[in-house]
Design a protein around this motif. Structure first.
Motif, PDB file in Angstrom:
ATOM      1  N   UNK A   1       0.819  -1.209   0.000  1.00  0.00           N
ATOM      2  CA  UNK A   1       0.000   0.000   0.000  1.00  0.00           C
ATOM      3  C   UNK A   1       0.853   1.260   0.000  1.00  0.00           C
ATOM      4  N   UNK A   2       1.899   1.275   0.830  1.00  0.00           N
ATOM      5  CA  UNK A   2       2.802   2.425   0.864  1.00  0.00           C
ATOM      6  C   UNK A   2       3.566   2.537  -0.452  1.00  0.00           C
ATOM      7  N   UNK A   3       3.996   1.403  -0.980  1.00  0.00           N
ATOM      8  CA  UNK A   3       4.729   1.361  -2.243  1.00  0.00           C
ATOM      9  C   UNK A   3       3.896   1.977  -3.374  1.00  0.00           C
ATOM     10  N   UNK A   4       2.643   1.618  -3.452  1.00  0.00           N
ATOM     11  CA  UNK A   4       1.761   2.133  -4.504  1.00  0.00           C
ATOM     12  C   UNK A   4       1.513   3.630  -4.347  1.00  0.00           C
TER      13      UNK A   4
ATOM     14  N   UNK B   1       1.681   3.757  10.993  1.00  0.00           N
ATOM     15  CA  UNK B   1       0.867   2.995  11.948  1.00  0.00           C
ATOM     16  C   UNK B   1      -0.342   2.433  11.210  1.00  0.00           C
ATOM     17  N   UNK B   2      -0.565   1.129  11.336  1.00  0.00           N
ATOM     18  CA  UNK B   2      -1.644   0.469  10.628  1.00  0.00           C
ATOM     19  C   UNK B   2      -2.689  -0.045  11.615  1.00  0.00           C
ATOM     20  N   UNK B   3      -3.880  -0.293  11.102  1.00  0.00           N
ATOM     21  CA  UNK B   3      -4.957  -0.804  11.946  1.00  0.00           C
ATOM     22  C   UNK B   3      -4.685  -2.251  12.338  1.00  0.00           C
ATOM     23  N   UNK B   4      -5.200  -2.641  13.480  1.00  0.00           N
ATOM     24  CA  UNK B   4      -5.036  -4.011  13.944  1.00  0.00           C
ATOM     25  C   UNK B   4      -3.773  -4.188  14.759  1.00  0.00           C
ATOM     26  N   UNK B   5      -3.403  -5.420  14.977  1.00  0.00           N
ATOM     27  CA  UNK B   5      -2.202  -5.771  15.747  1.00  0.00           C
ATOM     28  C   UNK B   5      -1.302  -6.671  14.910  1.00  0.00           C
ATOM     29  N   UNK B   6      -0.001  -6.385  14.862  1.00  0.00           N
ATOM     30  CA  UNK B   6       0.691  -5.202  15.392  1.00  0.00           C
ATOM     31  C   UNK B   6       0.448  -3.971  14.507  1.00  0.00           C
TER      32      UNK B   6
ATOM     33  N   UNK C   1      14.809   5.944  15.843  1.00  0.00           N
ATOM     34  CA  UNK C   1      14.795   7.297  15.299  1.00  0.00           C
ATOM     35  C   UNK C   1      14.054   7.336  13.963  1.00  0.00           C
ATOM     36  N   UNK C   2      14.266   6.320  13.125  1.00  0.00           N
ATOM     37  CA  UNK C   2      13.550   6.251  11.847  1.00  0.00           C
ATOM     38  C   UNK C   2      12.050   6.099  12.068  1.00  0.00           C
ATOM     39  N   UNK C   3      11.683   5.447  13.151  1.00  0.00           N
ATOM     40  CA  UNK C   3      10.264   5.214  13.462  1.00  0.00           C
ATOM     41  C   UNK C   3       9.489   6.521  13.512  1.00  0.00           C
ATOM     42  N   UNK C   4      10.091   7.582  14.007  1.00  0.00           N
ATOM     43  CA  UNK C   4       9.406   8.880  14.135  1.00  0.00           C
ATOM     44  C   UNK C   4       9.985   9.928  13.187  1.00  0.00           C
ATOM     45  N   UNK C   5      10.749   9.500  12.182  1.00  0.00           N
ATOM     46  CA  UNK C   5      11.435  10.443  11.296  1.00  0.00           C
ATOM     47  C   UNK C   5      10.475  11.120  10.322  1.00  0.00           C
ATOM     48  N   UNK C   6      10.939  12.238   9.763  1.00  0.00           N
ATOM     49  CA  UNK C   6      10.158  13.010   8.792  1.00  0.00           C
ATOM     50  C   UNK C   6      11.054  13.333   7.601  1.00  0.00           C
ATOM     51  N   UNK C   7      10.577  13.049   6.397  1.00  0.00           N
ATOM     52  CA  UNK C   7      11.301  13.436   5.188  1.00  0.00           C
ATOM     53  C   UNK C   7      11.090  14.926   4.959  1.00  0.00           C
ATOM     54  N   UNK C   8      12.184  15.654   4.701  1.00  0.00           N
ATOM     55  CA  UNK C   8      12.067  17.072   4.399  1.00  0.00           C
ATOM     56  C   UNK C   8      13.117  17.444   3.352  1.00  0.00           C
ATOM     57  N   UNK C   9      13.108  18.692   2.945  1.00  0.00           N
ATOM     58  CA  UNK C   9      14.066  19.177   1.945  1.00  0.00           C
ATOM     59  C   UNK C   9      15.076  20.070   2.646  1.00  0.00           C
ATOM     60  N   UNK C  10      16.358  19.753   2.481  1.00  0.00           N
ATOM     61  CA  UNK C  10      17.419  20.463   3.184  1.00  0.00           C
ATOM     62  C   UNK C  10      18.386  21.122   2.210  1.00  0.00           C
TER      63      UNK C  10
ATOM     64  N   UNK D   1       3.696  16.491   7.360  1.00  0.00           N
ATOM     65  CA  UNK D   1       4.808  16.283   6.434  1.00  0.00           C
ATOM     66  C   UNK D   1       5.166  14.802   6.365  1.00  0.00           C
ATOM     67  N   UNK D   2       5.054  14.133   7.481  1.00  0.00           N
ATOM     68  CA  UNK D   2       5.330  12.691   7.520  1.00  0.00           C
ATOM     69  C   UNK D   2       4.378  11.943   6.596  1.00  0.00           C
ATOM     70  N   UNK D   3       3.132  12.370   6.581  1.00  0.00           N
ATOM     71  CA  UNK D   3       2.132  11.721   5.731  1.00  0.00           C
ATOM     72  C   UNK D   3       2.296  12.070   4.257  1.00  0.00           C
ATOM     73  N   UNK D   4       3.092  13.104   3.958  1.00  0.00           N
ATOM     74  CA  UNK D   4       3.287  13.549   2.573  1.00  0.00           C
ATOM     75  C   UNK D   4       4.625  13.095   2.004  1.00  0.00           C
TER      76      UNK D   4
END
Length: 450
Positions: free
Chosen positions: A25-28, A69-74, A99-108, A200-203
């Motif tokens: 789903x993320x890949x698509x 984060x996805x619905x259900x467990x885990x 750290x990657x778990x909460x990371x955000x892609x941005x432009x630097x 931004x994380x969602x984008x």
């Protein structure tokens, strides 16, 4: 032995059934708009982009997936992996995954590069002060004012950059900002709004798509050639006339060159002497661009006397080399070491300043040649300050610097100039080491050089 940022165990965990569909789903989300339009598979991108960039793109998707984060467990793959397999990982690897778990892609925007050690990164989307980033490999090729889409995360007291890093051109940046404006902006305004981290994380997919649209667009553009099969790159070779030498003496020598056809007192066409002898193996394989005389001969370039300089203009590097040798052989010490201005088709279309200046091999001492190049660049860029620039809305730099919004555009333009010259093949060349600091001060925008 695993490295401190080794994610191989986490990647294997991804193959578990409960994560496979979530990853697709993320890949698509990242590649669907591109692949659906072209009716191709992801693997087909490797034929266009190469394995390195294809793997980098997959890494961008993987790192985005780690934040989801996805619905259900885990609900999250990093949380689940560290819970079940974390004991197998080194402390630094666990910290990196967290750290990657909460990371955000941005432009630097990159500055203050210390090769093999670190660089400063300024967030162009979220703002704030530049941060120091510890980085060994990438800093060996990074240049001042490069723009990177990346995830910069804190790991054990240092800011580090993740593996999914994409270099952004000005065109890709514009595409990204337009996309973010469409997602989060208010109507009837072009200003990028304040964007929260979770937004931004969602984008994250916007960064991948913007880079792909720009890169694939440039790859798909037809390569303009001349009839020799050489890529069209305009060269203006500028020969300083030696002290005491008059234009008449130069003209007399030029008239003795069989390949030059005089059009007026100061202008010659450089013609192909033996068309039948051309190397057909190198002939253009795509539509070619060239000029011919009314009576048929191909025009390889033009030669013109302007003040104390003799100019040779051609449309390829190969012809510039041939023409330079032709003139130097005929004129000898009547002219000094030439400088070459190079303009690509893209720069010509955009109305941008020339790309570079180079010297041809000669017996002139290197320090003398370097001084001449710097003098020429000083004059060239001083003239540029009073010429319209497309990046500035066709205003001159001096005009644009008079307004608040214009000052920021001028700063971006100066950063672009610095960035392009820093990418010269020879880092020791005077063009690569040229300092633009005087232009920042001249235009009153030095406070924006950060």
């Amino acid at each position: 032995m695993p490295t401190s940022h080794d994610l191989s165990g986490l990647m294997k965990f991804l193959r578990r059934d409960e994560w496979r569909e979530c990853f697709e789903g993320v890949f698509n989300e990242h590649f669907g708009p591109i692949l659906d339009e072209s009716e191709e598979e992801f693997e087909d991108l490797a034929e266009v982009l190469g394995d390195y960039w294809t793997n980098t793109l997959w890494g961008c998707v993987f790192e985005d997936f780690l934040t989801q984060d996805f619905e259900g467990e885990p609900t999250n793959v990093v949380d689940e992996y560290l819970k079940r397999r974390g004991w197998k990982e080194r402390a630094q690897s666990r910290a990196y995954m967290a750290a990657l778990r909460t990371s955000v892609m941005s432009l630097y925007e990159v500055s203050n590069v210390v090769p093999g050690v670190s660089f400063m990164a300024r967030d162009l989307i979220r703002g704030g002060e530049p941060m120091a980033v510890s980085e060994g490999t990438a800093t060996k090729t990074l240049r001042q004012w490069d723009r990177l889409a990346a995830r910069i995360v804190p790991v054990m007291g240092e800011n580090v950059m993740s593996g999914g890093v994409l270099p952004f051109t000005p065109q890709a940046t514009e595409t990204l900002f337009e996309g973010l404006q469409g997602l989060f902006g208010k109507r009837n305004t072009k200003k990028l709004p304040a964007i929260k981290d979770d937004e931004l994380q969602a984008a994250a997919f916007m960064f991948t798509l913007s880079w792909l649209f720009d890169t694939l667009g440039r790859v798909a553009e037809p390569r303009l050639q001349n009839t020799d099969g050489d890529e069209i790159v305009f060269h203006n070779v500028r020969f300083p006339i030696a002290p005491g030498v008059k234009q008449e003496g130069i003209a007399a020598r030029l008239n003795n060159i069989p390949a030059l056809s005089q059009a007026d007192a100061k202008f010659w066409n450089w013609l192909e002497e033996t068309p039948k002898g051309r190397d057909k193996s190198k002939a253009a394989t795509a539509p070619a661009i060239d000029t011919t005389m009314d009576n048929g001969p191909l025009v390889l370039g033009n030669v013109e006397l302007k003040g104390r300089f003799l100019h040779l203009s051609t449309n390829s590097a190969a012809r510039a080399t041939r023409g330079t040798a032709l003139i130097q052989q005929a004129l000898g010490d009547l002219v000094r070491t030439p400088l070459t201005e190079i303009t690509t088709v893209e720069q010509m279309k955009a109305g941008r300043p020339r790309k570079g200046a180079e010297t041809s091999p000669s017996n002139v001492p290197p320090e003398v040649a370097e001084q001449e190049i710097r003098k020429y660049l000083d004059r060239h860029y001083l003239e540029t300050l009073d010429q319209p620039v497309k990046m500035l809305g066709n205003k001159t730099p001096r005009q644009a610097a008079k307004t608040t919004s214009g000052r920021q555009k001028v700063a971006d333009w100066l950063k672009y100039l610095e960035n392009q010259t820093a990418k010269q093949p020879d880092p020791r060349h005077p063009m690569a080491t040229y300092s633009f600091e005087w232009m920042w001060k001249e235009l009153g925008v030095h406070d924006l050089r950060r």
